[in-house]
Design a protein around this motif. Structure first.
Motif, PDB file in Angstrom:
ATOM      1  N   LEU A 483     -24.679 -11.465  96.129  1.00  0.00           N
ATOM      2  CA  LEU A 483     -23.972 -11.577  94.846  1.00  0.00           C
ATOM      3  C   LEU A 483     -23.718 -13.051  94.558  1.00  0.00           C
ATOM      4  O   LEU A 483     -23.324 -13.809  95.457  1.00  0.00           O
ATOM      5  N   THR A 484     -23.962 -13.436  93.309  1.00  0.00           N
ATOM      6  CA  THR A 484     -23.615 -14.798  92.913  1.00  0.00           C
ATOM      7  C   THR A 484     -22.440 -14.720  91.941  1.00  0.00           C
ATOM      8  O   THR A 484     -22.536 -14.070  90.896  1.00  0.00           O
ATOM      9  N   ILE A 485     -21.357 -15.363  92.326  1.00  0.00           N
ATOM     10  CA  ILE A 485     -20.175 -15.383  91.452  1.00  0.00           C
ATOM     11  C   ILE A 485     -20.242 -16.718  90.724  1.00  0.00           C
ATOM     12  O   ILE A 485     -20.071 -17.789  91.332  1.00  0.00           O
ATOM     13  N   LYS A 486     -20.536 -16.643  89.419  1.00  0.00           N
ATOM     14  CA  LYS A 486     -20.866 -17.868  88.710  1.00  0.00           C
ATOM     15  C   LYS A 486     -19.638 -18.736  88.476  1.00  0.00           C
ATOM     16  O   LYS A 486     -18.549 -18.238  88.189  1.00  0.00           O
ATOM     17  N   SER A 487     -19.880 -20.025  88.606  1.00  0.00           N
ATOM     18  CA  SER A 487     -18.782 -20.975  88.444  1.00  0.00           C
ATOM     19  C   SER A 487     -18.223 -20.912  87.018  1.00  0.00           C
ATOM     20  O   SER A 487     -18.967 -20.885  86.033  1.00  0.00           O
ATOM     21  N   GLY A 488     -16.907 -20.870  86.929  1.00  0.00           N
ATOM     22  CA  GLY A 488     -16.234 -20.891  85.631  1.00  0.00           C
ATOM     23  C   GLY A 488     -16.374 -19.595  84.839  1.00  0.00           C
ATOM     24  O   GLY A 488     -15.939 -19.518  83.689  1.00  0.00           O
ATOM     25  N   LYS A 489     -16.972 -18.585  85.442  1.00  0.00           N
ATOM     26  CA  LYS A 489     -17.186 -17.321  84.730  1.00  0.00           C
ATOM     27  C   LYS A 489     -16.432 -16.191  85.437  1.00  0.00           C
ATOM     28  O   LYS A 489     -16.014 -16.330  86.581  1.00  0.00           O
ATOM     29  N   ILE A 490     -16.315 -15.066  84.695  1.00  0.00           N
ATOM     30  CA  ILE A 490     -15.625 -13.910  85.286  1.00  0.00           C
ATOM     31  C   ILE A 490     -16.664 -12.908  85.786  1.00  0.00           C
ATOM     32  O   ILE A 490     -17.532 -12.469  85.035  1.00  0.00           O
ATOM     33  N   THR A 491     -16.555 -12.590  87.056  1.00  0.00           N
ATOM     34  CA  THR A 491     -17.420 -11.554  87.632  1.00  0.00           C
ATOM     35  C   THR A 491     -16.532 -10.371  87.977  1.00  0.00           C
ATOM     36  O   THR A 491     -15.489 -10.552  88.623  1.00  0.00           O
ATOM     37  N   ALA A 492     -16.925  -9.191  87.532  1.00  0.00           N
ATOM     38  CA  ALA A 492     -16.144  -7.999  87.884  1.00  0.00           C
ATOM     39  C   ALA A 492     -16.883  -7.258  88.977  1.00  0.00           C
ATOM     40  O   ALA A 492     -18.114  -7.184  88.976  1.00  0.00           O
ATOM     41  N   LEU A 493     -16.110  -6.750  89.937  1.00  0.00           N
ATOM     42  CA  LEU A 493     -16.710  -5.962  91.013  1.00  0.00           C
ATOM     43  C   LEU A 493     -16.125  -4.563  90.902  1.00  0.00           C
ATOM     44  O   LEU A 493     -14.903  -4.375  90.987  1.00  0.00           O
ATOM     45  N   HIS A 666     -18.111 -11.658  82.270  1.00  0.00           N
ATOM     46  CA  HIS A 666     -19.436 -12.228  82.019  1.00  0.00           C
ATOM     47  C   HIS A 666     -20.525 -11.436  82.732  1.00  0.00           C
ATOM     48  O   HIS A 666     -21.637 -11.342  82.276  1.00  0.00           O
ATOM     49  N   GLN A 667     -20.163 -10.925  83.932  1.00  0.00           N
ATOM     50  CA  GLN A 667     -21.116 -10.036  84.611  1.00  0.00           C
ATOM     51  C   GLN A 667     -20.324  -9.011  85.409  1.00  0.00           C
ATOM     52  O   GLN A 667     -19.204  -9.276  85.865  1.00  0.00           O
ATOM     53  N   ILE A 668     -20.928  -7.835  85.514  1.00  0.00           N
ATOM     54  CA  ILE A 668     -20.265  -6.764  86.259  1.00  0.00           C
ATOM     55  C   ILE A 668     -21.196  -6.365  87.404  1.00  0.00           C
ATOM     56  O   ILE A 668     -22.405  -6.154  87.190  1.00  0.00           O
ATOM     57  N   ALA A 669     -20.639  -6.323  88.625  1.00  0.00           N
ATOM     58  CA  ALA A 669     -21.457  -5.924  89.775  1.00  0.00           C
ATOM     59  C   ALA A 669     -20.952  -4.591  90.275  1.00  0.00           C
ATOM     60  O   ALA A 669     -19.748  -4.410  90.468  1.00  0.00           O
ATOM     61  N   LEU A 670     -21.863  -3.666  90.444  1.00  0.00           N
ATOM     62  CA  LEU A 670     -21.453  -2.369  90.962  1.00  0.00           C
ATOM     63  C   LEU A 670     -21.754  -2.312  92.452  1.00  0.00           C
ATOM     64  O   LEU A 670     -22.895  -2.466  92.876  1.00  0.00           O
ATOM     65  N   CYS A 671     -20.676  -2.144  93.212  1.00  0.00           N
ATOM     66  CA  CYS A 671     -20.812  -2.129  94.677  1.00  0.00           C
ATOM     67  C   CYS A 671     -20.776  -0.683  95.153  1.00  0.00           C
ATOM     68  O   CYS A 671     -19.882   0.079  94.775  1.00  0.00           O
ATOM     69  N   SER A 672     -21.740  -0.324  95.949  1.00  0.00           N
ATOM     70  CA  SER A 672     -21.758   1.030  96.484  1.00  0.00           C
ATOM     71  C   SER A 672     -22.505   1.010  97.802  1.00  0.00           C
ATOM     72  O   SER A 672     -23.561   0.363  97.918  1.00  0.00           O
ATOM     73  N   GLU A 678     -25.959  -2.534  91.077  1.00  0.00           N
ATOM     74  CA  GLU A 678     -26.292  -2.854  89.681  1.00  0.00           C
ATOM     75  C   GLU A 678     -25.575  -4.138  89.305  1.00  0.00           C
ATOM     76  O   GLU A 678     -24.463  -4.382  89.767  1.00  0.00           O
ATOM     77  N   LEU A 679     -26.209  -4.923  88.442  1.00  0.00           N
ATOM     78  CA  LEU A 679     -25.589  -6.186  88.028  1.00  0.00           C
ATOM     79  C   LEU A 679     -25.985  -6.482  86.586  1.00  0.00           C
ATOM     80  O   LEU A 679     -27.158  -6.378  86.217  1.00  0.00           O
ATOM     81  N   GLY A 680     -24.999  -6.813  85.779  1.00  0.00           N
ATOM     82  CA  GLY A 680     -25.292  -7.136  84.381  1.00  0.00           C
ATOM     83  C   GLY A 680     -24.012  -7.129  83.574  1.00  0.00           C
ATOM     84  O   GLY A 680     -22.921  -6.992  84.132  1.00  0.00           O
ATOM     85  N   THR A 681     -24.163  -7.283  82.255  1.00  0.00           N
ATOM     86  CA  THR A 681     -22.968  -7.197  81.410  1.00  0.00           C
ATOM     87  C   THR A 681     -22.684  -5.718  81.156  1.00  0.00           C
ATOM     88  O   THR A 681     -23.502  -4.847  81.473  1.00  0.00           O
ATOM     89  N   HIS A 682     -21.529  -5.470  80.549  1.00  0.00           N
ATOM     90  CA  HIS A 682     -21.111  -4.094  80.269  1.00  0.00           C
ATOM     91  C   HIS A 682     -22.198  -3.368  79.482  1.00  0.00           C
ATOM     92  O   HIS A 682     -22.635  -2.279  79.866  1.00  0.00           O
ATOM     93  N   SER A 683     -22.650  -4.024  78.406  1.00  0.00           N
ATOM     94  CA  SER A 683     -23.623  -3.336  77.549  1.00  0.00           C
ATOM     95  C   SER A 683     -24.974  -3.167  78.263  1.00  0.00           C
ATOM     96  O   SER A 683     -25.604  -2.112  78.155  1.00  0.00           O
ATOM     97  N   GLU A 684     -25.350  -4.176  79.065  1.00  0.00           N
ATOM     98  CA  GLU A 684     -26.618  -4.046  79.819  1.00  0.00           C
ATOM     99  C   GLU A 684     -26.570  -2.860  80.775  1.00  0.00           C
ATOM    100  O   GLU A 684     -27.501  -2.070  80.869  1.00  0.00           O
ATOM    101  N   LEU A 685     -25.441  -2.762  81.468  1.00  0.00           N
ATOM    102  CA  LEU A 685     -25.327  -1.692  82.467  1.00  0.00           C
ATOM    103  C   LEU A 685     -25.236  -0.316  81.799  1.00  0.00           C
ATOM    104  O   LEU A 685     -25.766   0.670  82.313  1.00  0.00           O
ATOM    105  N   LEU A 686     -24.559  -0.299  80.631  1.00  0.00           N
ATOM    106  CA  LEU A 686     -24.487   0.983  79.902  1.00  0.00           C
ATOM    107  C   LEU A 686     -25.885   1.406  79.478  1.00  0.00           C
ATOM    108  O   LEU A 686     -26.278   2.570  79.614  1.00  0.00           O
ATOM    109  N   ALA A 687     -26.621   0.402  78.970  1.00  0.00           N
ATOM    110  CA  ALA A 687     -27.964   0.690  78.485  1.00  0.00           C
ATOM    111  C   ALA A 687     -28.868   1.170  79.630  1.00  0.00           C
ATOM    112  O   ALA A 687     -29.753   2.006  79.440  1.00  0.00           O
ATOM    113  N   LYS A 688     -28.596   0.657  80.827  1.00  0.00           N
ATOM    114  CA  LYS A 688     -29.399   1.026  81.986  1.00  0.00           C
ATOM    115  C   LYS A 688     -29.224   2.505  82.356  1.00  0.00           C
ATOM    116  O   LYS A 688     -30.113   3.127  82.944  1.00  0.00           O
TER     117      LYS A 688
END
Ligand SMILES: Nc1ncnc2c1ncn2[C@@H]1O[C@H](COP(=O)(O)OP(=O)(O)OP(=O)(O)O)[C@@H](O)[C@H]1O
Ligand SMILES: [Mg+2]
Length: 704
Positions: A483-493, A666-672, A678-688
């Protein structure tokens, strides 16, 4: 230095079975090893910590010893992580640093023993004068006796005060050292040992060490008993070389018999001690879980459990009472047999004119002195055995300790740089070799400013991270997590319960290290930063924040350098965390005490205080693990605003079950299953239309 082990003591000398308090249920052979380092005391003046809003426990200004950080190079205690905590090599130098007091103790010991041993001689002279055979006047003799009666208590006071002072200071230093060593252990050490075990080590086990001197400085115990036995035997031989060996042999053999008897009573004392410990456990558990007891109506069960234990305690107490009386009677039997022997042998000698009445009277006095001194000596040896057992317990815990080196070296470096005195009252000695090792280790760590600037500007990468908790090494919680937690950005797990989200947080906070793989910041392995520096760049608010039992204000300021915190800053942080309103409504506002672990505040209030604490810390990396889970909808919205403001421009990792709170990340990571699936924005992950989308759908359904 040779190791001293219990086998060097006669096995007869068991702990004194007739003193309840000093009994400890756990006995094990002692290895009072020579490993360990020699702490050194100096009398350098110590600086008090600067006055600050955060109060530190006051240290005793009169205690001897030097500051831990008064210019000391890297301390050897770090490289001696697994050395015995209590050993001759540690204790001797501490004792020897009080040379004047040792000298005073020895002189007063000789003086008060001389006074004690002179008394039976004067009694003998007294009887000689009474029957008209004495050469000096009665008044002259009585004035000498009066002088002895005055001097003996004075010398005793000097002896007791000096011995107590030396040992108290030694124990203070040992307590400080042991606390400090426990504090720098790896987190897994605290998973392994119960809090009660560790506090027991600092209180009852060290207490057993402390008591051994306190309880053996009275007359007829310890060093005084030893000097009285030696002195009495010498005098008896001088008075009558025929009577003395008979009396001495008789007394020693009977005393040994008494010791054998005492040893046979040890199991009863052990079980008594165990029941006592179980009573304490039962009471602690009942009172600490009182709400659970109430809600399940468990009072009757707890009462009957407690009663059974108390009854067992009563029965063993009665048995011990009988044994105690048997012991007392045995002591008397020893005296009576000795006296009778003396009357028979001595009386016939007096009658035959081979012994004077005065000498006979002195002999009777020395019989008492010798009996009590031998018995006291036996009891002291029993106490020593108890002390060695306590030392062994402490050492056995230390032998399995694993020091958290990067934390320990970081702490040491900080103490040196700030020349801080934490009231530890000692500075441990170090060899040149240790010093070189420590300096090398410390210089290989990145500097604090590197750590800060990299954390501010660089991404955090978890690269193929595998992890098992040390206590469950067979279960891999994370297996190849990237997982890359981007500098200055919000990553949700996000992810299901037990997926390993909080475990990722624990690794990022460096409570544990990955078993495989690595965590980097701006490409640098985080292990190259010392943990104290790392702690400064990471702010963590978790599911169940723990507060300290100090005031609200002190809790908010916790962990910040004390001179940097002003009350205004604290209020500003509290306002931003939406905590100010409730804090000023508390009885003493910011000075209100929050109780043990913050128990006097509600869950939501505790979380807001914890958020204020993180806000004030102003670290470039922010980790929120269900940080707003205990807030109501209104507070959550307000705090969320504060957090949004706080997260702005910072590298943030947010864990939340309520997906609605993280959909703007900014990005959401699904941990399981210990991996990022899965990794992406809310809309990307919904679309997936994968696991994330179904989680969102489930939550929507539940909400509707
Ligand atoms: N200190 C520990 N020692 C051993 N195992 C642990 C420890 N802490 C957590 N675990 C185990 O690790 C696994 C992952 O736990 P973790 O707390 O990371 O889950 P999570 O994703 O945060 O769950 P939740 O959403 O319920 O908070 C669980 O199976 C848990 O039992
Ligand atoms: Mg969790």
């Amino acid at each position: 230095m040779a190791s001293l082990s219990l086998v060097t003591l006669p096995s007869l000398f068991a702990p004194n079975p007739f003193r309840f308090q000093s009994q400890n249920p756990r006995f094990s052979p002692l290895s009072f090893s020579h490993r360990g380092l020699s702490p050194r005391l100096s009398n350098g003046a110590r600086r008090r910590p600067r006055a600050a809003y955060v109060s530190a426990p006051a240290s005793d200004p009169d205690s001897g010893g030097a500051a831990a950080g008064d210019g000391a190079p890297a301390a050897a205690w770090l490289s001696a992580a697994n050395a015995a905590a209590i050993s001759w090599a540690v204790v001797w130098p501490l004792i020897l640093s009080h040379k004047m007091r040792i000298a005073a103790s020895l002189v007063s010991l000789v003086a008060c023993t001389t006074c004690t041993l002179a008394m039976p001689l004067f009694s003998g002279n007294f009887f000689e004068i009474l029957i008209g055979r004495g050469s000096e006047s009665l008044w002259k003799l009585l004035s000498k006796v009066a002088a002895l009666y005055i001097l003996e208590p004075i010398f005793t006071i000097i002896f007791v005060i000096n011995m107590t002072t030396i040992w108290e200071k030694v124990m203070t230093t040992l307590r400080g050292q042991i606390f400090r060593r426990i504090l720098v252990q790896k987190v897994e050490f605290f998973d392994r040992h119960k809090v009660g075990e560790l506090t027991g080590l600092l209180t009852s086990d060290l207490g057993a060490l402390k008591d051994v001197v306190n309880e053996n400085i009275s007359r007829d115990r310890g060093l005084r008993a030893l000097s009285e036995v030696i002195g009495t035997i010498c005098i008896l031989f001088t008075l009558s070389s025929q009577l003395a060996p008979v009396l001495g042999l008789l007394m020693v053999s009977i005393s040994l018999l008494v010791a054998v008897f005492k040893r046979s009573t040890i199991p009863i004392f052990k079980s008594h001690g165990m029941v006592q410990a179980r009573i304490a456990d039962c009471a602690t558990e009942t009172f600490s879980a009182i709400r659970t007891v109430r809600s399940f109506g468990g009072e009757r069960r707890q009462i009957s459990m407690f009663n059974n234990l108390v009854l067992a305690y009563q029965n063993s107490g009665i048995k011990l009472g009988s044994l105690k009386s048997a012991n007392e009677s045995l002591t008397r039997v020893v005296i009576y047999i000795s006296l009778l022997t003396l009357y028979i042998l001595g009386g016939s000698k007096v009658k035959a004119g081979e012994l004077s009445v005065g000498t006979m009277a002195s002999f009777i006095g020395y019989t008492f002195t010798l009996t009590f001194a031998v018995q006291g000596g036996v009891n002291t040896l029993g106490d020593l055995r108890g002390m060695f057992a306590a030392a062994e317990r402490i050492n056995s815990i230390f032998s399995e300790m694993e020091i958290d080196e990067s934390l320990a070296y970081g702490l040491e470096k900080e103490l040196q740089q700030k020349n801080l005195d934490l009231g530890l009252l000692y500075r441990e000695s170090y060899s040149e070799q240790n010093q070189a090792v420590n300096i090398h280790y410390m210089s290989s760590l990145k500097s604090g400013s590197d750590c800060y600037s990299l954390a501010r500007s660089g991404d955090i990468c978890l690269e193929d991270v595998h992890f098992s908790y040390p206590l469950r090494s067979d279960v891999e919680v994370l297996n190849g997590l990237n997982l890359t937690i981007k500098s200055g950005k919000i990553t949700a797990l996000v992810g299901p319960s037990g997926a390993g989200k909080s475990t990722v947080v624990q690794l990022l906070a460096r409570f544990y290290e990955p078993t495989r793989g690595r965590i980097t910041v701006a490409g640098e392995d985080v292990r190259t930063f010392d943990k104290r520096e790392w702690a400064r760049v990471v702010s963590l608010v978790n599911q169940d924040p723990v507060l300290f039992s100090v005031s609200v204000g002190e809790n908010i300021a916790y962990g910040l350098p004390d001179d940097d915190v002003s009350k205004d800053d604290i209020v500003k942080a509290a306002k931003a965390a939406n905590a100010h309103e409730f804090i000023i409504s508390l009885p003493q506002g910011y000075d209100t005490l929050v109780g043990e672990r913050g128990s006097l505040l509600s869950g939501g209030q505790r979380q807001r205080v914890a958020i204020a604490r993180a806000l004030l810390k102003n670290a470039p990396i922010l980790i929120l693990d269900e940080a707003t889970s205990a807030l109501d909808a209104t507070s959550e919205r307000l705090v969320q605003e504060a957090l949004d403001h706080l997260m702005n421009g910072r590298t943030s990792l947010v864990i939340a079950h309520r997906l609605s709170t993280v959909q703007n990340a900014h990005q959401i990571a699904l941990c399981s299953g210990g991996k990022i699936m899965e990794l992406g924005t809310h809309s990307e992950l919904l679309a997936k239309g994968g696991q994330y989308a179904s989680l969102v759908a489930t939550q929507r359904l539940a909400f509707e």
